[in-house]
Design a protein around this motif. Structure first.
Motif, short mmCIF file in Angstrom:
data_model
loop_
_atom_site.label_atom_id
_atom_site.label_comp_id
_atom_site.label_asym_id
_atom_site.label_seq_id
_atom_site.Cartn_x
_atom_site.Cartn_y
_atom_site.Cartn_z
N ILE A 71 110.01 38.41 -46.93
CA ILE A 71 109.07 38.95 -47.91
C ILE A 71 109.50 38.56 -49.33
CG2 ILE A 71 110.13 41.21 -48.38
CD1 ILE A 71 106.45 40.87 -47.53
N THR A 72 110.80 38.48 -49.56
CA THR A 72 111.30 38.11 -50.88
C THR A 72 111.02 36.65 -51.19
OG1 THR A 72 113.07 39.77 -50.69
CG2 THR A 72 113.34 38.06 -52.37
N VAL A 73 111.31 35.78 -50.23
CA VAL A 73 111.10 34.34 -50.44
C VAL A 73 109.61 34.05 -50.63
CG1 VAL A 73 111.21 32.07 -49.32
CG2 VAL A 73 113.19 33.61 -49.24
N LEU A 74 108.76 34.63 -49.79
CA LEU A 74 107.32 34.36 -49.89
C LEU A 74 106.76 34.86 -51.22
CD1 LEU A 74 105.94 35.13 -46.31
CD2 LEU A 74 106.80 32.98 -47.25
N THR A 75 107.18 36.04 -51.66
CA THR A 75 106.68 36.57 -52.93
C THR A 75 107.16 35.71 -54.10
OG1 THR A 75 106.75 38.81 -52.00
CG2 THR A 75 106.55 38.62 -54.39
N CYS A 76 108.41 35.31 -54.08
CA CYS A 76 108.93 34.49 -55.18
C CYS A 76 108.28 33.11 -55.20
CB CYS A 76 110.45 34.35 -55.06
SG CYS A 76 111.35 35.86 -55.46
N LEU A 77 108.06 32.51 -54.04
CA LEU A 77 107.40 31.21 -53.99
C LEU A 77 106.00 31.31 -54.60
CD1 LEU A 77 108.34 29.73 -50.49
CD2 LEU A 77 109.02 28.87 -52.73
N TRP A 78 105.26 32.34 -54.22
CA TRP A 78 103.91 32.52 -54.76
C TRP A 78 103.95 32.76 -56.27
CZ3 TRP A 78 101.86 36.82 -57.25
CH2 TRP A 78 100.50 36.75 -57.54
N GLY A 79 104.82 33.68 -56.71
CA GLY A 79 104.87 34.04 -58.12
C GLY A 79 105.33 32.90 -59.00
N LEU A 80 106.35 32.16 -58.59
CA LEU A 80 106.86 31.07 -59.40
C LEU A 80 105.89 29.89 -59.43
CD1 LEU A 80 110.62 31.18 -58.36
CD2 LEU A 80 109.58 32.06 -60.46
N ARG A 81 105.23 29.60 -58.31
CA ARG A 81 104.21 28.54 -58.32
C ARG A 81 103.08 28.88 -59.28
NH1 ARG A 81 99.48 26.47 -57.59
NH2 ARG A 81 98.68 28.61 -57.65
N LEU A 82 102.61 30.13 -59.22
CA LEU A 82 101.52 30.54 -60.08
C LEU A 82 101.94 30.48 -61.55
CD1 LEU A 82 98.67 31.69 -60.37
CD2 LEU A 82 99.66 33.99 -60.14
N ALA A 83 103.13 30.99 -61.86
CA ALA A 83 103.61 30.97 -63.25
C ALA A 83 103.73 29.54 -63.77
CB ALA A 83 104.96 31.69 -63.34
N GLY A 84 104.27 28.65 -62.95
CA GLY A 84 104.41 27.26 -63.37
C GLY A 84 103.07 26.58 -63.59
N HIS A 85 102.12 26.86 -62.70
CA HIS A 85 100.79 26.27 -62.83
C HIS A 85 100.11 26.73 -64.12
CE1 HIS A 85 96.70 25.03 -61.92
NE2 HIS A 85 96.31 26.28 -62.09
N ILE A 86 100.17 28.03 -64.40
CA ILE A 86 99.52 28.55 -65.60
C ILE A 86 100.20 28.04 -66.86
CG2 ILE A 86 99.03 30.68 -66.90
CD1 ILE A 86 98.59 32.07 -64.23
N ALA A 87 101.54 27.93 -66.82
CA ALA A 87 102.26 27.41 -67.98
C ALA A 87 101.88 25.97 -68.28
CB ALA A 87 103.77 27.53 -67.74
N ARG A 88 101.78 25.14 -67.25
CA ARG A 88 101.38 23.73 -67.45
C ARG A 88 99.95 23.64 -67.94
NH1 ARG A 88 104.15 23.30 -62.54
NH2 ARG A 88 102.17 23.33 -61.40
#
Length: 265
Positions: A71-88
């Motif tokens: 649950i930790t890995v899946l949540t972090c993967l989703w959150g970090l991908r989303l944050a990176g996409h929005i930042a770019r």
């Protein structure tokens, strides 16, 4: 321990709230320094990752280690991908018109109003939506087929979200697409593949927590996220913005509004 450790989970709730609000307060300081409140959109995904990591750390000795790590890995993967996409996506742009319109209504100081209405509210939503992630760390016993089904649903969600965002970015980068409506790839199956992907991700994370009846009370998390995506700040506001675009009415008439289906004629 066969029962759900409610006392320890209550401490986790407090620690998770602290993590979510800490991310938002740090982001508020960055926004003041940059003069841009749109950076809070990046903090949305980072807030969930912070809650997942804090919950994993303080839940040591509880629950099933495989479920906790998953649950930790899946949540972090989703959150970090989303944050990176929005930042770019936002790099080099000015303030988001949504925040200009919102803060134009500020009864007093704009920044103080933004802190209350944007940052603290989003911190509270991160805490609320992430309830299944927090609870999953305390669910006793090994994972069942329900958790595996949740993991599969998460994969479907990340596929729709990631591929949909990639296809839209490539479409916008093509000069030939200027003035046109994106109606290719996943966008021909649903007008909002990225929002549908978020929907699947959070219902998937909820199912991973559902190997114990106690986790069922956290259903408020995916329900709130679903409301935000469909009737809140997601689909409803975006479609209102797009309605005046040439060709959008025809696109909407032949394409599903949310749940994917084969494109119509």
């Amino acid at each position: 321990m066969n029962g759900f450790p409610w006392g320890d989970f209550a401490l986790n709730l407090a620690a998770a709230a602290g993590a979510a609000f800490a991310v938002m307060l740090i982001t508020f300081a960055v926004a003041l320094a940059k003069g841009l409140h749109r950076v809070v959109d990046v903090a949305w995904g980072l807030g969930f990752a912070a809650v997942a990591l804090v919950s994993y750390a303080i839940s040591a000795g509880h629950g099933d280690d495989a479920r906790r790590l998953l649950i930790t890995v899946l949540t972090c993967l989703w959150g970090l991908r989303l944050a990176g996409h929005i930042a770019r996506r936002g790099r080099g742009h000015g303030e988001d018109p949504r925040y200009d319109q919102l803060l134009a209504k500020a009864p007093g100081n704009r920044d103080a109003y933004a802190l209350r209405i944007v940052y603290l509210l989003q911190g509270a939503l991160v805490w609320l939506v992430s309830l299944p992630v927090q609870a999953a760390n305390y669910v006793p016993g090994e994972m069942s087929w329900v958790a595996l089904l949740g993991c599969a649903l998460w994969i479907v969600g990340l596929f729709f979200e990631g591929v949909g965002d990639f296809q839209l970015a490539r479409f916008r980068a093509d000069p030939a697409s200027k003035g046109r409506i994106m109606d290719r790839g996943l966008w021909s199956w649903t007008r909002h593949p990225n929002y549908f992907g978020d929907f699947c991700v959070w219902w998937g994370l909820f199912l991973i927590a559902c190997d114990h009846w106690a986790a069922l009370v956290t259903v408020v998390g995916p329900l709130v996220m679903s409301y935000l995506l469909i009737n809140g700040s997601g689909k409803r506001i975006l479609e209102r913005h797009m309605q005046g675009r040439p060709g959008y009415a025809e696109y909407a008439a032949r394409t599903s509004g949310f749940f994917p289906r084969p494109p119509g004629r």
